[in-house]
Design a protein around this motif. Sequence first.
Motif, PDB file in Angstrom:
ATOM      1  N   PHE A   2      38.495  -8.306  -9.296  1.00  0.00           N
ATOM      2  CA  PHE A   2      37.599  -7.139  -8.133  1.00  0.00           C
ATOM      3  C   PHE A   2      36.181  -8.239  -7.119  1.00  0.00           C
ATOM      4  O   PHE A   2      36.152  -8.627  -6.865  1.00  0.00           O
ATOM      5  CB  PHE A   2      36.855  -6.077  -9.086  1.00  0.00           C
ATOM      6  CG  PHE A   2      37.061  -4.991  -9.762  1.00  0.00           C
ATOM      7  CD1 PHE A   2      36.379  -3.448  -8.691  1.00  0.00           C
ATOM      8  CD2 PHE A   2      38.380  -4.813 -10.441  1.00  0.00           C
ATOM      9  CE1 PHE A   2      37.739  -2.076  -9.181  1.00  0.00           C
ATOM     10  CE2 PHE A   2      38.799  -3.709 -10.983  1.00  0.00           C
ATOM     11  CZ  PHE A   2      38.195  -2.579 -10.269  1.00  0.00           C
ATOM     12  N   GLY A   3      37.432  -9.067  -6.846  1.00  0.00           N
ATOM     13  CA  GLY A   3      36.678 -10.076  -6.330  1.00  0.00           C
ATOM     14  C   GLY A   3      37.240 -11.327  -4.723  1.00  0.00           C
ATOM     15  O   GLY A   3      37.578  -9.982  -4.073  1.00  0.00           O
ATOM     16  N   MET A  11      41.086  -2.298  -5.983  1.00  0.00           N
ATOM     17  CA  MET A  11      40.244  -1.938  -6.524  1.00  0.00           C
ATOM     18  C   MET A  11      39.649  -0.496  -6.645  1.00  0.00           C
ATOM     19  O   MET A  11      40.045   0.211  -7.588  1.00  0.00           O
ATOM     20  CB  MET A  11      38.926  -2.686  -6.338  1.00  0.00           C
ATOM     21  CG  MET A  11      39.255  -3.922  -5.935  1.00  0.00           C
ATOM     22  SD  MET A  11      37.660  -4.889  -5.172  1.00  0.00           S
ATOM     23  CE  MET A  11      38.448  -6.205  -4.622  1.00  0.00           C
ATOM     24  N   LEU A  28      30.418  -4.754 -15.956  1.00  0.00           N
ATOM     25  CA  LEU A  28      30.005  -5.325 -14.642  1.00  0.00           C
ATOM     26  C   LEU A  28      29.197  -6.324 -15.066  1.00  0.00           C
ATOM     27  O   LEU A  28      29.248  -6.499 -16.440  1.00  0.00           O
ATOM     28  CB  LEU A  28      29.448  -4.881 -13.051  1.00  0.00           C
ATOM     29  CG  LEU A  28      30.680  -3.928 -12.681  1.00  0.00           C
ATOM     30  CD1 LEU A  28      30.379  -2.676 -13.149  1.00  0.00           C
ATOM     31  CD2 LEU A  28      30.940  -4.574 -11.596  1.00  0.00           C
ATOM     32  N   TYR A  32      30.698 -11.791 -12.605  1.00  0.00           N
ATOM     33  CA  TYR A  32      31.680 -11.310 -12.278  1.00  0.00           C
ATOM     34  C   TYR A  32      32.621 -11.619 -10.923  1.00  0.00           C
ATOM     35  O   TYR A  32      31.241 -10.884  -9.339  1.00  0.00           O
ATOM     36  CB  TYR A  32      32.066 -10.439 -12.542  1.00  0.00           C
ATOM     37  CG  TYR A  32      32.062  -9.704 -14.081  1.00  0.00           C
ATOM     38  CD1 TYR A  32      32.049 -10.577 -14.841  1.00  0.00           C
ATOM     39  CD2 TYR A  32      32.144  -8.856 -14.827  1.00  0.00           C
ATOM     40  CE1 TYR A  32      31.941 -10.767 -16.466  1.00  0.00           C
ATOM     41  CE2 TYR A  32      32.255  -8.409 -16.060  1.00  0.00           C
ATOM     42  CZ  TYR A  32      32.800  -9.064 -16.982  1.00  0.00           C
ATOM     43  OH  TYR A  32      31.772  -9.555 -18.014  1.00  0.00           O
ATOM     44  N   ALA A  39      31.795  -8.585  -7.671  1.00  0.00           N
ATOM     45  CA  ALA A  39      32.183  -7.411  -8.346  1.00  0.00           C
ATOM     46  C   ALA A  39      31.317  -6.275  -8.172  1.00  0.00           C
ATOM     47  O   ALA A  39      31.514  -5.551  -8.100  1.00  0.00           O
ATOM     48  CB  ALA A  39      32.487  -7.673  -9.310  1.00  0.00           C
TER      49      ALA A  39
END
Length: 269
Positions: A2-3, A11, A28, A32, A39
């Motif tokens: 989720f970057g 996502m 989360l 992250y 994220a």
Amino acid sequence: NFGVNNAYDTMKEIILTAFDHGVTHFDLANNYGPEPGRAEINFGRIFKENLRPYRDQLIISTKAGYEMWPGPYGGRGGSRKYLTASLDQSLQRMGLEYVDIFYHHCMTPDTPLKETALCLADLVRRGKTLYVGMSNYDGKTMHRMYHKCDDVQAPFVINQNRYSIFDRTVEKNKLLKEARDKGKGVICFSPLAQGLLTNRYLDGIPSDSRIAVDPRFLKHSALTPERLQQIRELNDIAIERGQTLAEMSLAWLLHDDAVTSVLAGASKP
């Protein structure tokens, strides 16, 4: 997954597919990304566009403890200043009024446990989080933190640790025993050993696999001939049970009453 280098539509599809299949807990942390905070930003956008009407059906957790931002107060720690600032930033990134669980992400011996526990209790009283948890603690430190939280009435409910057939650290450092004795849950990250406990690597390394694409957490060196033989033998056992290797690996964790749930880091729906 989720970057900054991941496709937003993927996502979104992962999150919504999970939710449509009854997954209501999304986990989360402030760092992250790999770009810190990314994220949470991406999840916040998905939440705003798709999940806000279902907020009361969701368990959303985040964490703080590792290095986050430059300067004297954003490094690894468990101080009141860092934890308070970090949770405020996380809520802003996700567009939330509160999280359901806020974890201290790692043991930080330079900060007294009493200070961390008191801060966590205050964050609950301020309505920033409903419950608190500890992540990457060992059994001895968790035992001490349990009593510190009890002293200040911080609702400590769960431990998050790496645990799988291939990683028994929580058995060796007594975290699992302490959690069971204290009535605190354990939620397992890397329950499939970053994909090793699946059928992904039975016939070599796929071009789209974690080893090939993002070796930060799973390197080529992890797939030794000895490990591959273990995977194949475990896969044979799973087939005899009428399961996939992944299904058996998750069932192996969930059969333990101390294990509340598992966290799967999916890269595709």
